[in-house]
Design a protein around this motif. Structure first.
Motif, PDB file in Angstrom:
ATOM      1  N   ALA A  39       0.821  -1.207   0.000  1.00  0.00           N
ATOM      2  CA  ALA A  39       0.000   0.000   0.000  1.00  0.00           C
ATOM      3  C   ALA A  39       0.856   1.259   0.000  1.00  0.00           C
ATOM      4  O   ALA A  39       0.570   2.220  -0.726  1.00  0.00           O
ATOM      5  CB  ALA A  39      -0.942  -0.016   1.201  1.00  0.00           C
ATOM      6  N   ARG A  40       1.908   1.279   0.790  1.00  0.00           N
ATOM      7  CA  ARG A  40       2.810   2.437   0.816  1.00  0.00           C
ATOM      8  C   ARG A  40       3.412   2.661  -0.563  1.00  0.00           C
ATOM      9  O   ARG A  40       3.506   3.792  -1.036  1.00  0.00           O
ATOM     10  CB  ARG A  40       3.909   2.249   1.865  1.00  0.00           C
ATOM     11  CG  ARG A  40       4.819   3.483   1.977  1.00  0.00           C
ATOM     12  CD  ARG A  40       5.935   3.301   3.007  1.00  0.00           C
ATOM     13  NE  ARG A  40       6.768   2.160   2.677  1.00  0.00           N
ATOM     14  CZ  ARG A  40       6.918   1.083   3.455  1.00  0.00           C
ATOM     15  NH1 ARG A  40       6.312   0.994   4.614  1.00  0.00           N
ATOM     16  NH2 ARG A  40       7.682   0.091   3.070  1.00  0.00           N
ATOM     17  N   GLY A  41       3.785   1.591  -1.232  1.00  0.00           N
ATOM     18  CA  GLY A  41       4.332   1.707  -2.580  1.00  0.00           C
ATOM     19  C   GLY A  41       3.338   2.304  -3.565  1.00  0.00           C
ATOM     20  O   GLY A  41       3.709   3.090  -4.437  1.00  0.00           O
ATOM     21  N   TRP A  42       2.068   1.934  -3.437  1.00  0.00           N
ATOM     22  CA  TRP A  42       1.035   2.488  -4.326  1.00  0.00           C
ATOM     23  C   TRP A  42       0.770   3.954  -4.011  1.00  0.00           C
ATOM     24  O   TRP A  42       0.555   4.761  -4.897  1.00  0.00           O
ATOM     25  CB  TRP A  42      -0.259   1.696  -4.211  1.00  0.00           C
ATOM     26  CG  TRP A  42      -0.158   0.288  -4.698  1.00  0.00           C
ATOM     27  CD1 TRP A  42       0.598  -0.176  -5.744  1.00  0.00           C
ATOM     28  CD2 TRP A  42      -0.824  -0.852  -4.165  1.00  0.00           C
ATOM     29  NE1 TRP A  42       0.438  -1.528  -5.883  1.00  0.00           N
ATOM     30  CE2 TRP A  42      -0.435  -1.979  -4.924  1.00  0.00           C
ATOM     31  CE3 TRP A  42      -1.707  -1.031  -3.105  1.00  0.00           C
ATOM     32  CZ2 TRP A  42      -0.904  -3.255  -4.671  1.00  0.00           C
ATOM     33  CZ3 TRP A  42      -2.169  -2.306  -2.848  1.00  0.00           C
ATOM     34  CH2 TRP A  42      -1.778  -3.401  -3.625  1.00  0.00           C
ATOM     35  N   TRP A  43       0.732   4.301  -2.720  1.00  0.00           N
ATOM     36  CA  TRP A  43       0.412   5.687  -2.326  1.00  0.00           C
ATOM     37  C   TRP A  43       1.584   6.626  -2.621  1.00  0.00           C
ATOM     38  O   TRP A  43       1.407   7.723  -3.112  1.00  0.00           O
ATOM     39  CB  TRP A  43       0.007   5.727  -0.858  1.00  0.00           C
ATOM     40  CG  TRP A  43      -0.822   6.924  -0.514  1.00  0.00           C
ATOM     41  CD1 TRP A  43      -0.468   7.945   0.320  1.00  0.00           C
ATOM     42  CD2 TRP A  43      -2.145   7.226  -0.972  1.00  0.00           C
ATOM     43  NE1 TRP A  43      -1.484   8.871   0.398  1.00  0.00           N
ATOM     44  CE2 TRP A  43      -2.531   8.447  -0.390  1.00  0.00           C
ATOM     45  CE3 TRP A  43      -3.037   6.582  -1.836  1.00  0.00           C
ATOM     46  CZ2 TRP A  43      -3.763   9.044  -0.626  1.00  0.00           C
ATOM     47  CZ3 TRP A  43      -4.277   7.169  -2.069  1.00  0.00           C
ATOM     48  CH2 TRP A  43      -4.620   8.380  -1.476  1.00  0.00           C
ATOM     49  N   PHE A  44       2.799   6.163  -2.297  1.00  0.00           N
ATOM     50  CA  PHE A  44       3.998   6.970  -2.547  1.00  0.00           C
ATOM     51  C   PHE A  44       4.675   6.463  -3.825  1.00  0.00           C
ATOM     52  O   PHE A  44       5.766   5.936  -3.786  1.00  0.00           O
ATOM     53  CB  PHE A  44       4.965   6.883  -1.359  1.00  0.00           C
ATOM     54  CG  PHE A  44       4.502   7.639  -0.148  1.00  0.00           C
ATOM     55  CD1 PHE A  44       4.803   8.979   0.003  1.00  0.00           C
ATOM     56  CD2 PHE A  44       3.759   7.003   0.835  1.00  0.00           C
ATOM     57  CE1 PHE A  44       4.380   9.682   1.125  1.00  0.00           C
ATOM     58  CE2 PHE A  44       3.334   7.691   1.963  1.00  0.00           C
ATOM     59  CZ  PHE A  44       3.644   9.046   2.107  1.00  0.00           C
ATOM     60  N   ASP A  45       4.005   6.663  -4.944  1.00  0.00           N
ATOM     61  CA  ASP A  45       4.481   6.127  -6.224  1.00  0.00           C
ATOM     62  C   ASP A  45       5.190   7.176  -7.077  1.00  0.00           C
ATOM     63  O   ASP A  45       5.269   7.040  -8.287  1.00  0.00           O
ATOM     64  CB  ASP A  45       3.306   5.534  -7.003  1.00  0.00           C
ATOM     65  CG  ASP A  45       2.280   6.589  -7.390  1.00  0.00           C
ATOM     66  OD1 ASP A  45       2.430   7.767  -7.000  1.00  0.00           O
ATOM     67  OD2 ASP A  45       1.312   6.232  -8.091  1.00  0.00           O
ATOM     68  N   GLY A  46       5.681   8.225  -6.467  1.00  0.00           N
ATOM     69  CA  GLY A  46       6.327   9.294  -7.213  1.00  0.00           C
ATOM     70  C   GLY A  46       5.433  10.507  -7.375  1.00  0.00           C
ATOM     71  O   GLY A  46       5.859  11.551  -7.863  1.00  0.00           O
TER      72      GLY A  46
END
Length: 160
Positions: A39-46
Motif C-alpha cells: 500500500a505504501r508503494g502504491w500511495w507513494f508512487d512518485g
C-alpha cells in the motif's frame, strides 16, 4: 488544521485509515488484503503526497500528479483518503482545494478523475461543488461490497 507535504515517515499514521477504506470495498479498487508495504508503494508512487494534520494527528492524505505520462501529462489526477473519525469536518474539501490549487500552479490544463464510484455520493457532491463535471459513467465497472456492481464516473475539471 494544516496541509503539508507528506513523507514516507507519515505512512504509519496513514496506513490504518488507508487499510480500513480499501477493505470496506466501497470506494477504491486497490486489491483487498494488501500489506502495508504494498500500500505504501502504491500511495507513494512518485506522485505529490500531502497530509492534513491537526494537533499532530494526520486526519487525511491526498496524492496527485499527471493522469498519464508523456502526451497526457498536461492533465492531472488525484486520490484522497480521510480517516473515518474526521469525516464531515471539511478534511476532504481542504485537501481537494489544495490539490486544485497545486494543479493550477503547476500549469495543468485540467484534472481528471478516472474512477469515482457512483454510490460515493459525498465525493461526487464535493467534486461537483468544486466544478468537476461527470463526463461519462462506465456501467458496472466497480464491484461494491454493499451494492454489487455499480458505475464508475469519469469526472473532469477544466483549469483553462
Amino acid at each position: 488544521m494544516g496541509i503539508r507535504a507528506a513523507s514516507e515517515t507519515d505512512w504509519p499514521a496513514v496506513w490504518p485509515f488507508w487499510r480500513d477504506i480499501v477493505e470496506a470495498g466501497e470506494t477504491y479498487a486497490y486489491p483487498l488484503g494488501a500489506t502495508t508495504d504494498q500500500a505504501r508503494g502504491w500511495w507513494f508512487d512518485g506522485s505529490r503526497v500531502t497530509v492534513l494534520e491537526e494537533d499532530g494527528r494526520i486526519l487525511g492524505s491526498a496524492k496527485m500528479g499527471p493522469n498519464r505520462p508523456g502526451r497526457g501529462a498536461h492533465v492531472g489526477t488525484a486520490s484522497f483518503m480521510v480517516d473515518a473519525s474526521a469525516r464531515g469536518r471539511g478534511v476532504g474539501r481542504r485537501l481537494a482545494e489544495d490539490m486544485v490549487a497545486w494543479h493550477r500552479a503547476e500549469g495543468f490544463a485540467g484534472i481528471q478523475f478516472n474512477a469515482v464510484v457512483e454510490t460515493n455520493t459525498a465525493a461526487v457532491r464535493l467534486w461537483q461543488d468544486l466544478g468537476f463535471a461527470i463526463v461519462g459513467t462506465v456501467p458496472g465497472a466497480f464491484d461494491s461490497a454493499q451494492h454489487g456492481r455499480v458505475g464508475l464516473h469519469v469526472m473532469y475539471l477544466d483549469l483553462g
